[in-house]
Design an enzyme around this catalytic site. Structure first.
Site, PDB file in Angstrom:
ATOM      1  N   HIS A  31       0.658  -1.095   0.042  1.00 43.13           N
ATOM      2  CA  HIS A  31      -0.039   0.261  -0.078  1.00 43.13           C
ATOM      3  C   HIS A  31       0.923   1.179   0.086  1.00 43.13           C
ATOM      4  CE1 HIS A  31      -3.305  -2.437   2.027  1.00 43.13           C
ATOM      5  NE2 HIS A  31      -2.432  -3.149   2.405  1.00 43.13           N
ATOM      6  N   TYR A  32       0.234   2.396  -0.414  1.00 39.36           N
ATOM      7  CA  TYR A  32       0.960   3.653   0.159  1.00 39.36           C
ATOM      8  C   TYR A  32       0.166   4.241   1.052  1.00 39.36           C
ATOM      9  CZ  TYR A  32      -2.090   6.060  -3.553  1.00 39.36           C
ATOM     10  OH  TYR A  32      -3.108   6.526  -4.244  1.00 39.36           O
ATOM     11  N   THR A  33       0.601   4.942   1.819  1.00 40.20           N
ATOM     12  CA  THR A  33      -0.292   5.606   2.961  1.00 40.20           C
ATOM     13  C   THR A  33      -1.212   6.611   2.619  1.00 40.20           C
ATOM     14  OG1 THR A  33       1.458   7.199   3.731  1.00 40.20           O
ATOM     15  CG2 THR A  33       1.478   5.056   4.667  1.00 40.20           C
ATOM     16  N   GLU A  96       2.411  -1.017   4.495  1.00 40.41           N
ATOM     17  CA  GLU A  96       2.402   0.411   4.288  1.00 40.41           C
ATOM     18  C   GLU A  96       3.530   1.064   3.806  1.00 40.41           C
ATOM     19  OE1 GLU A  96      -0.550   2.274   3.617  1.00 40.41           O
ATOM     20  OE2 GLU A  96      -1.990   0.990   4.623  1.00 40.41           O
ATOM     21  N   HIS A 138      -2.549  -3.244  -3.252  1.00 38.53           N
ATOM     22  CA  HIS A 138      -4.013  -3.163  -2.732  1.00 38.53           C
ATOM     23  C   HIS A 138      -5.017  -2.998  -3.797  1.00 38.53           C
ATOM     24  CE1 HIS A 138      -6.388  -0.719   0.448  1.00 38.53           C
ATOM     25  NE2 HIS A 138      -6.910  -1.899   0.335  1.00 38.53           N
ATOM     26  N   ASP A 148      -3.635   2.262  -5.097  1.00 35.71           N
ATOM     27  CA  ASP A 148      -2.313   2.141  -4.367  1.00 35.71           C
ATOM     28  C   ASP A 148      -1.767   0.904  -4.318  1.00 35.71           C
ATOM     29  OD1 ASP A 148      -4.242   1.638  -2.412  1.00 35.71           O
ATOM     30  OD2 ASP A 148      -2.566   1.356  -0.967  1.00 35.71           O
TER      31      ASP A 148
END
Length: 255
Positions: A31-33, A96, A138, A148
């Site tokens: 994921h990215y945050t 993340e 994700h 993401d």
């Protein structure tokens, strides 16, 4: 909390987790945050009000923090699907990556951060025996909701380091395209391939919204030069190559 990976620099427990109910983890989801910085991400991922978390947080400078024990079900994937599984939180390790995402002008991921992601994925996948094709985005497991870690995430670099599933994208060139509203056997065949790879698509022969989302997610991961949800020759050929690689590996393993 005791760290599960020797790469962890610090444990910062999140209250947001539960029991794994669908077997041990056999996938990694990246994921990215989507936050301005790591502090904002940490606040979100440890807030009992937000009710989201992850197992590992990778900071911009490459530090790796653990928030949830691997044995527990972190709340990172949400409503999700992959290869018939509807609770990917129970089947995955969530990583993340601190990054502002599409709302932050999509800057490149810092080199030291990607190096840390590679080291972490290698260590976790090796220890848990996670297959390359089960290191996922994700957006792969929730294509209608999530985009993401983005089409700018360097999946090809991870693959060169022995991680993830990848093939060089087929070149974009003129030819038949299939998009929303298209019908017939070619659409049915496309849907069967997407479903065989793992996406939440039911073959019907009708290019519906779910198919468009799955195609866009596939492009975002495997053909990032053009992400439009339209199945062109490049998309179809790239998908065929990936399925063929899985079939060949399974054949070799059975001998």
């Amino acid at each position: 909390m005791t760290p599960d990976s020797p790469l962890v620099a610090h444990c910062h427990p999140s209250p947001n987790h539960g029991e794994r109910t669908r077997g041990p983890a056999d996938a990694i989801i990246l994921h990215y945050t989507g936050t301005p910085d790591g502090e904002a991400a940490l606040g979100l991922l440890t807030s009992p009000v937000a009710r989201v978390s992850c197992h590992y947080l990778v900071w911009e400078d490459g530090r790796i923090w653990q928030l949830v024990p691997e044995a527990r079900r972190a709340w990172h994937a949400g409503v999700s699907f992959w290869r018939g599984e509807t609770d990917m939180n129970s089947r995955s390790i969530g990583i993340e990556i601190v990054h502002p995402g599409h709302n932050g002008s999509t800057p490149p991921y810092p080199e030291e951060q990607i190096e840390a992601v590679i080291r972490l994925c290698r260590e976790v996948a090796g220890r848990l025996r996670i297959r390359p094709e089960r290191i996922l985005a994700h957006s792969d497991v929730a294509p209608a909701r999530k985009i993401d870690p983005g089409e700018f995430f360097p999946w090809g670099l991870l693959h060169r380091e022995g991680l993830g599933h990848w093939t060089a994208p087929a070149p974009i060139r003129p030819g038949p395209v299939y998009e929303r509203g298209a019908m017939g056997p070619p659409v049915f065949a496309l849907q069967k391939m997407l479903a065989a790879y793992g996406y939440d698509v039911t073959p019907s022969g009708i290019y519906n919204e779910r198919t468009r989302y799955a195609v866009a997610a596939f492009q975002r991961h495997f053909r990032p030069q053009k992400v439009d949800g339209v199945a062109d020759i490049s998309t179809l050929e790239t998908l065929r190559r990936l399925l063929q690689a899985i079939a060949e590996r399974a054949d070799q393993a059975s001998r």
